[in-house]
Write an enzyme that holds these catalytic residues in place. Structure first.
Site, PDB file in Angstrom:
ATOM      1  N   CYS A  25      -6.897  -1.951   8.142  1.00 12.10           N
ATOM      2  CA  CYS A  25      -6.596  -2.280   9.536  1.00 12.10           C
ATOM      3  C   CYS A  25      -5.088  -2.439   9.682  1.00 12.10           C
ATOM      4  O   CYS A  25      -4.339  -2.373   8.706  1.00 12.10           O
ATOM      5  CB  CYS A  25      -7.319  -3.562   9.971  1.00 12.10           C
ATOM      6  SG  CYS A  25      -6.843  -5.013   9.018  1.00 12.10           S
ATOM      7  N   CYS A  28      -3.242  -4.945   7.510  1.00 13.16           N
ATOM      8  CA  CYS A  28      -2.862  -4.488   6.173  1.00 13.16           C
ATOM      9  C   CYS A  28      -1.482  -3.831   6.213  1.00 13.16           C
ATOM     10  O   CYS A  28      -0.650  -4.043   5.327  1.00 13.16           O
ATOM     11  CB  CYS A  28      -3.896  -3.507   5.636  1.00 13.16           C
ATOM     12  SG  CYS A  28      -5.553  -4.191   5.408  1.00 13.16           S
ATOM     13  N   ASP A 443       0.380  13.506  35.121  1.00 12.46           N
ATOM     14  CA  ASP A 443       1.290  14.631  34.932  1.00 12.46           C
ATOM     15  C   ASP A 443       0.954  15.664  36.005  1.00 12.46           C
ATOM     16  O   ASP A 443      -0.128  15.620  36.592  1.00 12.46           O
ATOM     17  CB  ASP A 443       1.094  15.219  33.534  1.00 12.46           C
ATOM     18  CG  ASP A 443       1.859  16.507  33.341  1.00 12.46           C
ATOM     19  OD1 ASP A 443       3.073  16.510  33.584  1.00 12.46           O
ATOM     20  OD2 ASP A 443       1.227  17.515  32.970  1.00 12.46           O
TER      21      ASP A 443
END
EC number: 7.2.2.8
Length: 761
Positions: A25, A28, A443
């Site tokens: 995760c 870590c 966009d």
């Protein structure tokens, strides 16, 4: 990989890239980063998405020493042999490893569950050596199959932290220890009469609980790893969009093809039609139309002549260019855009999993309750073995196996329903933001518009018919490959034969049709001063809308104007209106020119427009909106949208878009229908509500059973029932998402969420 870079004050800086394994995760990644940054003269950044640590140091730090520091933190590290990106997929590898563990655990779980219940409820069925048989079946599941959870739990313990893995590991370990004590202890089985007495007074063999938790959580983790792999595959394939080879121009005028990554600054290279520009540079010879839409969002090709700048990653449509490289490799705008995407995704991944946030509070609370339970029994005069048994029971019942199913089941059902509606949900982490989204940024090119030029209007001079003008222009343009020519040629099937065709780069085309000289091209080339006033008016109107005005001349006489534009999608206006009905603010963010952007915004109903902006500028706008407290969703489709999609709280990409956009987004709109944008937001919100309710179910039954365990009344029947019922309600609640949406895709109406409670509830 180790390289020399230039740092501040032009000091020589050594850059080392390490590939990190064992991270489960973002926490870590923070631990690895913190460990490396504690070393003298080291500045490290760890990207959890790519599993790469980038270390800059002004000292001659040995890479082996850095790897050793990472290993001391509980992870594995190896020196990268490339640019940090690899064709390997760590999430796919992790998913395969989990699948092997899951398959073996599931096969062993069936006999473990049957025998545990049978030996506990009916002691008469026990045979000589039954303890060894049961333990031999259960221990591989609770040790080897559950090792990923135990490893993370031990790592968390060293760092004084708690996560979902801590809760799972503690529960599995407690159930296993209690079961081993029960089956190998010198306990004489108590014969009981009556089925209810046998069930409620059964021996405390909890191997099936420990194995069941392992299997259920492995199922959830496997699907989670698969989803991560699918989400990251497009980003890993991003490098494939760049040029692989480049034709370098030698001093004698000959060409030599070399790998693109060997191109050096100031070298000259040749680009031909259909080829991708290998590096940023300056055109020194030739002329060509270059498709810049992927990088800038400009729908119309840009004519590049000597002295003009070209960007790596763009495509030459016609003509031939000789370019002098100014920025190569990691210094190009294309490479910078890749880094923007990766950095934005890494920042988004900083959000902890919901289960981890709950576990960080729940685990310490359960440990305190278990300790208080043991102390309470001893203070009350209970036997030490009863006190320990009650404390272990609290730890066993506190581990909900449904916790591993809470998110994956909701995502699986939502993904299935979303596929029916033309929506693909890639992951759940970023979906937490959907409940608070208040701004949707679009966009233009390829998102609100089709991304393909089309004829929008034909104006004929007196004495000419519009169809006649279009047919003559289409006849000549059919021989050209220019994007404007293709649009005109596709506008009609009425054509004659053309002879003496000529294409004049940057001006237009000419040819002879039925003995008449026809020219089609720019007004400045045709000679607009001699045109009829209605043609000049048509030109002004087209250009005010950001459209391209193409003049047609027959035998030296201007006879008409053809307006060519990037057509707005039919579904765009309805989608924007639906978002406004939901109280959401909409914006248009594009690299196209202001006139074209304003015209599209007016047609679809968007009031706020920011035009003529580079990809980095889009990211800046997204960040400014977020800094003002807005929660932003971004809808895009191109390479230039990738960084903004990744940086937004929620990114939505058009399914036919580029791999960059798809890799950076959280939601993929499978079909090119914008009317599913509001529906996608609704589905994402409904999915997050379901996940949270699943968490309540997952913890609820087990929390309710904690007092039973603390009172010493827990038995395998109660533990098994809590496990089964919590799992049942989690699955049932997730299945409610199948009712989401009133209309299937293609009906032209956006349906709101239609969710009914399951009958079992």
């Amino acid at each position: 990989m180790t390289t020399a870079v230039t740092g501040e004050h032009h000091a020589s800086v050594q850059r080392i890239q390490l590939r990190i394994s064992g991270m489960s995760c973002s926490a870590c990644a923070h631990r690895v980063e913190s460990t490396l940054n504690k070393l003298p003269g080291v500045r490290a950044a760890v990207n959890f998405g790519t599993r790469v640590a980038t270390i800059d140091t002004s000292e001659a730090v040995d890479a082996a020493a850095l790897c050793q520091a990472v290993r001391r933190a509980g992870y594995q590290a190896d020196l990268c042999t490339d640019d940090g990106r690899s064709a390997s997929d760590p999430d796919a590898d992790h998913a395969r490893q989990l699948l092997i563990r899951l398959a073996i655990a599931a096969v062993l779980f069936v006999p473990v569950a049957d025998l545990s219940v049978m030996f506990g409820v009916v002691p008469a069925t026990r045979f000589t050596g039954w303890q060894w048989v049961l333990s031999a079946l259960a221990l591989p599941v609770v040790t080897w199959a559950a090792w990923p959870f135990h490893r993370v739990a031990m790592r968390n313990a060293r760092h004084h932290a708690a996560s979902m893995e801590t809760l799972i590991s503690v529960g599995i370990t407690a159930a296993t220890i209690w079961s081993l004590y029960t089956v190998f202890g010198n306990h004489s089985p108590i014969e009981r009469s009556g089925i209810w007495q046998a069930l409620l007074g059964s021996d405390a063999i909890y191997f099936e609980v420990a194995a069941g938790v392992t299997v259920f959580v492995l199922v959830g983790r496997y699907f989670e790893a698969r989803a991560k792999s699918q989400a990251g595959s497009a980003l890993r394939a991003l490098a494939a969009l760049s040029a692989k080879e480049v034709a370098v121009l030698l001093p004698d005028g000959s060409e030599m093809v070399i790998p693109a990554d060997e191109l050096k600054e100031q070298q000259r290279f040749v680009v031909r039609p259909g080829q991708i520009v290998a590096a940023d540079g300056l055109a020194v010879d030739g002329s060509a139309a270059v498709d810049m839409s992927a990088m800038t969002g400009e729908a119309k090709p840009t004519r590049v002549r000597p002295g003009g700048q070209v960007i790596g990653g763009t495509t030459v449509l016609d003509g031939r260019l000789i370019v002098e490289a100014a920025a190569v490799g990691a210094d190009t705008q294309f490479a910078g855009m890749v880094r923007l995407v990766e950095q934005a995704q890494a920042q988004k991944a900083d959000a902890q999993r919901l289960a981890d946030r709950i576990s960080s509070v729940f685990v310490p609370a359960v440990l305190v309750i278990a300790a208080l339970t043991a102390a309470g029994w001893l203070i009350a005069g209970g036997q030490p073995d009863r006190a320990v048994s009650a404390a272990l029971a609290v730890l066993v019942i506190a581990c909900p196996c449904a916790l591993g199913l809470a998110t994956p089941t909701a995502m699986m059902v939502a993904s299935g329903r979303g596929a029916q509606l033309g929506i693909f949900l890639k992951g759940y982490k970023s979906l937490e933001a959907t409940r608070a989204v208040d701004t949707v940024v679009f966009d233009k090119t390829g998102t609100l518009t089709t991304g393909r030029l089309q004829v929008s209007a034909v104006t004929a001079a007196p004495g000419w018919e519009a169809d006649q003008v279009l047919a003559l222009a289409a006849t000549v343009e059919a021989a050209s490959e220019h994007s404007v020519a293709l649009a005109i040629a596709a506008a009609t099937t009425r054509r004659d034969a053309v002879t003496d065709f000529r294409a004049i780069p940057g001006r237009g085309v000419s040819g002879t049709v039925s003995g008449r000289a026809v020219r089609v091209g720019k007004p400045s080339w045709i000679g607009s001063s001699s045109c009829h006033p209605n043609m000049r008016a048509a030109r002004r109107h087209a250009e005010s809308l950001g459209e391209t005005a193409v003049f047609v001349e027959v035998d030296g006489e201007p006879c008409g104007v053809i307006a060519v534009a990037d057509a707005v999608k039919d579904s765009a206006r309805d989608a924007v209106a639906a978002l406004a009905d939901r109280g959401l603010r909409t914006m248009l963010l594009t690299g196209d020119n202001p006139e074209s952007a304003a015209a599209v915004a007016t047609r679809v109903g968007i009031d706020e427009v920011i035009a003529d902006i580079l990809p980095e500028g889009k990211v800046d706008v997204i960040e400014q909106l977020r800094d003002r407290g807005h929660v932003v969703a971004m809808v895009g489709d191109g390479i230039n949208d990738g960084p903004a999609l990744a940086r937004a709280d929620l990114g939505m990409a058009i399914g036919r878009g580029t791999d960059v956009a798809i890799g950076a987004a959280d939601i993929i709109l499978v079909r090119d229908h914008l009317d599913v944008v509001p529906l996608a937001l609704d589905l994402a919100r409904a999915t997050m509500r379901t996940v949270k309710l699943n968490m309540v179910w997952a913890f609820g039954y087990n929390i309710a059973a904690i007092p039973v365990a603390a009172a010493g009344l827990l038995n395998p029947l109660v533990a098994g029932a809590a496990m089964a019922f919590s799992s049942f309600f989690v699955v049932s609640n997730s299945l409610r998402l199948r009712k989401f949406g009133r209309y299937p895709l293609g009906c032209g109406t956006v349906g709101g969420p239609q969710m009914t409670a399951p009958s079992s509830a």
